[in-house]
Write an enzyme that holds these catalytic residues in place. Sequence first.
Site, PDB file in Angstrom:
ATOM      1  N   LYS A  12       6.971 -21.580  20.087  1.00  0.00           N
ATOM      2  CA  LYS A  12       5.934 -22.015  19.144  1.00  0.00           C
ATOM      3  C   LYS A  12       6.280 -21.452  17.772  1.00  0.00           C
ATOM      4  O   LYS A  12       6.444 -20.238  17.610  1.00  0.00           O
ATOM      5  CB  LYS A  12       4.561 -21.504  19.579  1.00  0.00           C
ATOM      6  CG  LYS A  12       3.416 -22.147  18.820  1.00  0.00           C
ATOM      7  CD  LYS A  12       3.254 -23.635  19.154  1.00  0.00           C
ATOM      8  CE  LYS A  12       2.045 -23.931  19.981  1.00  0.00           C
ATOM      9  NZ  LYS A  12       2.029 -25.296  20.517  1.00  0.00           N
ATOM     10  N   THR A  57       4.547 -23.414  25.053  1.00  0.00           N
ATOM     11  CA  THR A  57       4.476 -22.893  23.683  1.00  0.00           C
ATOM     12  C   THR A  57       3.028 -22.577  23.327  1.00  0.00           C
ATOM     13  O   THR A  57       2.764 -21.690  22.536  1.00  0.00           O
ATOM     14  CB  THR A  57       5.076 -23.903  22.685  1.00  0.00           C
ATOM     15  OG1 THR A  57       4.250 -25.059  22.604  1.00  0.00           O
ATOM     16  CG2 THR A  57       6.488 -24.300  23.091  1.00  0.00           C
ATOM     17  N   ARG A 179      26.272 -14.064 -20.044  1.00  0.00           N
ATOM     18  CA  ARG A 179      25.461 -15.173 -19.546  1.00  0.00           C
ATOM     19  C   ARG A 179      24.247 -14.625 -18.822  1.00  0.00           C
ATOM     20  O   ARG A 179      24.148 -13.438 -18.541  1.00  0.00           O
ATOM     21  CB  ARG A 179      26.289 -16.053 -18.601  1.00  0.00           C
ATOM     22  CG  ARG A 179      26.794 -15.297 -17.376  1.00  0.00           C
ATOM     23  CD  ARG A 179      27.390 -16.249 -16.321  1.00  0.00           C
ATOM     24  NE  ARG A 179      27.656 -15.505 -15.075  1.00  0.00           N
ATOM     25  CZ  ARG A 179      27.977 -16.059 -13.919  1.00  0.00           C
ATOM     26  NH1 ARG A 179      28.115 -17.365 -13.828  1.00  0.00           N
ATOM     27  NH2 ARG A 179      28.179 -15.326 -12.824  1.00  0.00           N
ATOM     28  N   GLN A 223      29.112 -12.759  -6.620  1.00  0.00           N
ATOM     29  CA  GLN A 223      29.725 -12.156  -5.429  1.00  0.00           C
ATOM     30  C   GLN A 223      29.813 -10.637  -5.567  1.00  0.00           C
ATOM     31  O   GLN A 223      29.514  -9.896  -4.633  1.00  0.00           O
ATOM     32  CB  GLN A 223      31.150 -12.686  -5.215  1.00  0.00           C
ATOM     33  CG  GLN A 223      31.242 -14.036  -4.524  1.00  0.00           C
ATOM     34  CD  GLN A 223      31.403 -15.180  -5.508  1.00  0.00           C
ATOM     35  OE1 GLN A 223      30.836 -15.119  -6.615  1.00  0.00           O
ATOM     36  NE2 GLN A 223      32.144 -16.189  -5.121  1.00  0.00           N
ATOM     37  N   ASN A 249      23.036 -19.422  -7.013  1.00  0.00           N
ATOM     38  CA  ASN A 249      23.237 -19.083  -8.419  1.00  0.00           C
ATOM     39  C   ASN A 249      22.343 -20.013  -9.229  1.00  0.00           C
ATOM     40  O   ASN A 249      22.687 -21.180  -9.450  1.00  0.00           O
ATOM     41  CB  ASN A 249      24.715 -19.264  -8.780  1.00  0.00           C
ATOM     42  CG  ASN A 249      25.071 -18.578 -10.073  1.00  0.00           C
ATOM     43  OD1 ASN A 249      24.200 -18.366 -10.907  1.00  0.00           O
ATOM     44  ND2 ASN A 249      26.342 -18.252 -10.251  1.00  0.00           N
ATOM     45  N   HIS A 251      21.396 -21.551 -12.080  1.00  0.00           N
ATOM     46  CA  HIS A 251      22.039 -21.679 -13.373  1.00  0.00           C
ATOM     47  C   HIS A 251      21.030 -21.783 -14.513  1.00  0.00           C
ATOM     48  O   HIS A 251      20.074 -22.560 -14.443  1.00  0.00           O
ATOM     49  CB  HIS A 251      22.936 -22.918 -13.396  1.00  0.00           C
ATOM     50  CG  HIS A 251      23.964 -22.928 -12.307  1.00  0.00           C
ATOM     51  ND1 HIS A 251      24.858 -21.897 -12.113  1.00  0.00           N
ATOM     52  CD2 HIS A 251      24.240 -23.829 -11.336  1.00  0.00           C
ATOM     53  CE1 HIS A 251      25.638 -22.179 -11.080  1.00  0.00           C
ATOM     54  NE2 HIS A 251      25.286 -23.350 -10.585  1.00  0.00           N
TER      55      HIS A 251
END
Lengths: 302, 302, 302, 302
Positions: A12, A57, A179, A223, A249, A251
């Site tokens: 479940k 369930t 960045r 990374q 990532n 952006h």
Amino acid sequence: MTFVLGPNQYGKAENRVVRIYRDTARHEIRDLNVSSALRGDFTDAHVTGDQANVLPTDTQKNTAFAFAKQHGITSPEDYALALGSRFLDVTPAATASRVEVEEYAWDRIDVGGQGHDHAFARRGGEVRTTVVTQDRSGDTPRQWVVSGLKDLVILKSTGSEFKGFLQDEYTTLQEADDRILATSLVARWRYETTEGVDWNKSFDDIRTVLLETFATTYSHALQQSLYAMGSAVLESHPEVAEIKFSAPNKHHFLVDLSPFGVENDGEVFIAADRPYGLIEATVQREGGSDAGDAWLTVPGFC
Amino acid sequence: MTFVLGPNQYGKAENRVVRIYRDTARHEIRDLNVSSALRGDFTDAHVTGDQANVLPTDTQKNTAFAFAKQHGITSPEDYALALGSRFLDVTPAATASRVEVEEYAWDRIDVGGQGHDHAFARRGGEVRTTVVTQDRSGDTPRQWVVSGLKDLVILKSTGSEFKGFLQDEYTTLQEADDRILATSLVARWRYETTEGVDWNKSFDDIRTVLLETFATTYSHALQQSLYAMGSAVLESHPEVAEIKFSAPNKHHFLVDLSPFGVENDGEVFIAADRPYGLIEATVQREGGSDAGDAWLTVPGFC
Amino acid sequence: MTFVLGPNQYGKAENRVVRIYRDTARHEIRDLNVSSALRGDFTDAHVTGDQANVLPTDTQKNTAFAFAKQHGITSPEDYALALGSRFLDVTPAATASRVEVEEYAWDRIDVGGQGHDHAFARRGGEVRTTVVTQDRSGDTPRQWVVSGLKDLVILKSTGSEFKGFLQDEYTTLQEADDRILATSLVARWRYETTEGVDWNKSFDDIRTVLLETFATTYSHALQQSLYAMGSAVLESHPEVAEIKFSAPNKHHFLVDLSPFGVENDGEVFIAADRPYGLIEATVQREGGSDAGDAWLTVPGFC
Amino acid sequence: MTFVLGPNQYGKAENRVVRIYRDTARHEIRDLNVSSALRGDFTDAHVTGDQANVLPTDTQKNTAFAFAKQHGITSPEDYALALGSRFLDVTPAATASRVEVEEYAWDRIDVGGQGHDHAFARRGGEVRTTVVTQDRSGDTPRQWVVSGLKDLVILKSTGSEFKGFLQDEYTTLQEADDRILATSLVARWRYETTEGVDWNKSFDDIRTVLLETFATTYSHALQQSLYAMGSAVLESHPEVAEIKFSAPNKHHFLVDLSPFGVENDGEVFIAADRPYGLIEATVQREGGSDAGDAWLTVPGFC
């Protein structure tokens, strides 16, 4: 040719269990999303439709709610261990149980500088997770706890670069000295043991290590940030065997304002939806323990 | 103690590639969501931040769009195979590539009984999927194609029961002789080979077998319906090595109208959201081929 | 018979504008979702397809990003007012502009007890909103600011009842003396004026009043809690003309554990998804100011 | 200063009502999402918390399910009219009722060329909608039916341009002679009357007119396509008083493949998520009937 039943599990999913502790006027709340599953030899249920070995369930659901009271919820991990054991106890055909819990945090509403006794606001942001697997198919029963968090959205507005990468004829990306680095972090770590761990303290501390390391690490790439975060966790937490990350990532593209005669030196960005980079990595102890089935059917990490 | 990089992959997720074939006035459209990833020894990228071995996710994106023209899209599988090979070719550090594609179907808009040349309506409903993995880490390069569909919502308004199940002290479920059976089906099957398969025809035929078997099988449980569906696919499709299902039991509860003096003999139901049963099963050929890494990181199936 | 163009608006929705203030090493971040629209006599654009009067949505997007730098973002309201004025200035056919902003809050990541200079975690939880309308169709130009918040999930674990309600033959609900009250609050308030308001301070203070009143008001029904919250805002904030709420009653049902011999005295609940009560209410000053078009196309409040 | 209750409504939202017609072996299915609300003088409920005038949302839910059997569901409109009348009958304080219905379509599963008797696949794609308002606050009771569809995703791969638009110093958009035009259409139309309309036939026919007109109209802008579609509906359907559209311009941007020496003459596009143009327009009969409260709280259209 004959066909056979291969790997299977059933249970479940997404029981929304809310437990209020109200023994004193100062209430506590635990707000969980609980999914349980059983694995084993359920051939009859599949091949002939005979359900004699199947704990429904619906019964799993009932147990999840009853255990919120009977066992209590001091941590997602402790509760999941108890629930998974119970399902094995009452289901002879099952060789393994799996209980996954998500926990949503609530803060007391502040009234005049004091947290209120019984009024709460949901914190939002990240979700605490655990997946507890208990297996008795081999000679020795084994159990694994994989805990973590998801949807932790973090961002560095500087201190991040990306350059020196491999190029081919489809390369158009410019190197970036400065960045925005942002992700919606999913981290899951496997504990070495299921006993003697202070689950809530471990979680809180590991979360802090992840955030602090993300903040203070100059990033050459997502990374490398993740690897640093994972290493810091392993360094400071001997109870953790390994840690895995799944990190989109997210952006943030610098907007070109030059057509309007406006300079944009890292000030105005568009947050993009799709596509996104997706970085998945594991940091492990060298010669570490065997993970067994710990990661089996852990969403996003198998 | 030393820490090491464990399993990892990285790539660009969810490139929304739309390809129009317009060589004649009668346009064709292929509408894809493409995610690529590379695995391998990317230790430097993680540990020191040196990206010299890393083909950026941005380049993977560029390639996905360029290949929509240069290679073309006759099927998700054929396109994914080409794209994955390309990434291995240009990334020496990569030992494996993984390309996942979702395809959204469009129908021509009917105008006066005829499909229009260049106006389309998105079909909605299920999504066609494939995950193609190519691995060169061993002595012999290997490649696997796992195709399927997801979000196929199907329902039987009778011809479904659930009884004879295991009971314990948390059992409250009543046996059901006649209930609604409904699921939002995810099915994925592994092809024995990556050559000589007519990908589009196989997909269409397998989809038909799944639907027809669901419709015509009296159901003792969702598990048994799935097993029957899987067996029927293996029976009729020798090119399929195994098939896996993930099927939420979308509960439709009979509403108790007796307080209002209204009979409800299987006519009025409430469609519930959560919790839901979740059934996951595999049907395989006995002594079938080794799946290798075919299912590695296949969402919901590992 | 002749057909005519009725009410209309067009614009660019969901520009994800992220503005970093980096004048010192201690960065600030504003993270917005910006939607703009123009209303007016755009009959040609619709009837003949002549776009001569239409400021493209692409240009609206460019302006939204450029203004993040040129005008800056000190508050969603101030930025929206500037943007909306600009669009009217350059679009003669437009009689009104509408700028809607959602703002996502970020917290500094804590490192050793100090907020980091340039690393942030998204707060999650509620979103700050504003809808700014500027209209020049009449003799006197008018402008309205409707600000608020959404997705603020709040809960009381006691101090809530529901009884004495109207009954008919479809009534099955039992009276409740002590229940969980929870909602995901959307609140929007109209400011009396667009000048002289400290937008950020007003927002923070009103949010506090809403939370404190929710916490400290004994609830006879969600309606009554909302009315008390609205009154408290009007009482303490003369700059607010009226306030509207949309509040789903997020039901938490007490789970019946009696079949298992387990008492459940307000301790174990299931959080339900659908259906949910939905309460919508306005609290106004008696004889208050005319709202004009302030609420026109405000999502969920018109 | 005194505060007063302004506009308000309350009810039960998103009752997921599934009705199976099983009088013969060939079952029929109606799958609805039903939301009801009442408006009126509910001052006591808000100000003092006295609920004596309040028909609980739980009772509204019960009625919705009971009426699925007692009244039946031949169309969303007919069912909503009955339900809304009932709520007014039993709630003296209510001056108006509002019932909103979404309907999900199911197709019979094809087995050997024949639709199966009791096995269905959900069609996906667009959702049929209606909002029925009944008001007795004035001298003469009034009722309005606003029906429509949403999430109808349509696309033209050619036959669409956008040029000749207004320019300012933030303009960077190039004129387009041939582009993809795509939207996820929401259309809602108000019927002149609530009697004598064949709701299912009207819906089917209007849907056809919308699709055919979209397909066959050369588009100078999305505005002009919508206006043509609306005019065609009014032209062919005297029972329709006016029609409104909300249409996101789902941008498909031509991908620049020139860096790779690849031509892209309208063949490869990226489907973008955000931002998107959003076009909202009404087509009315000149001198048409008064809409009254028909559009009050209609999502996206007020």
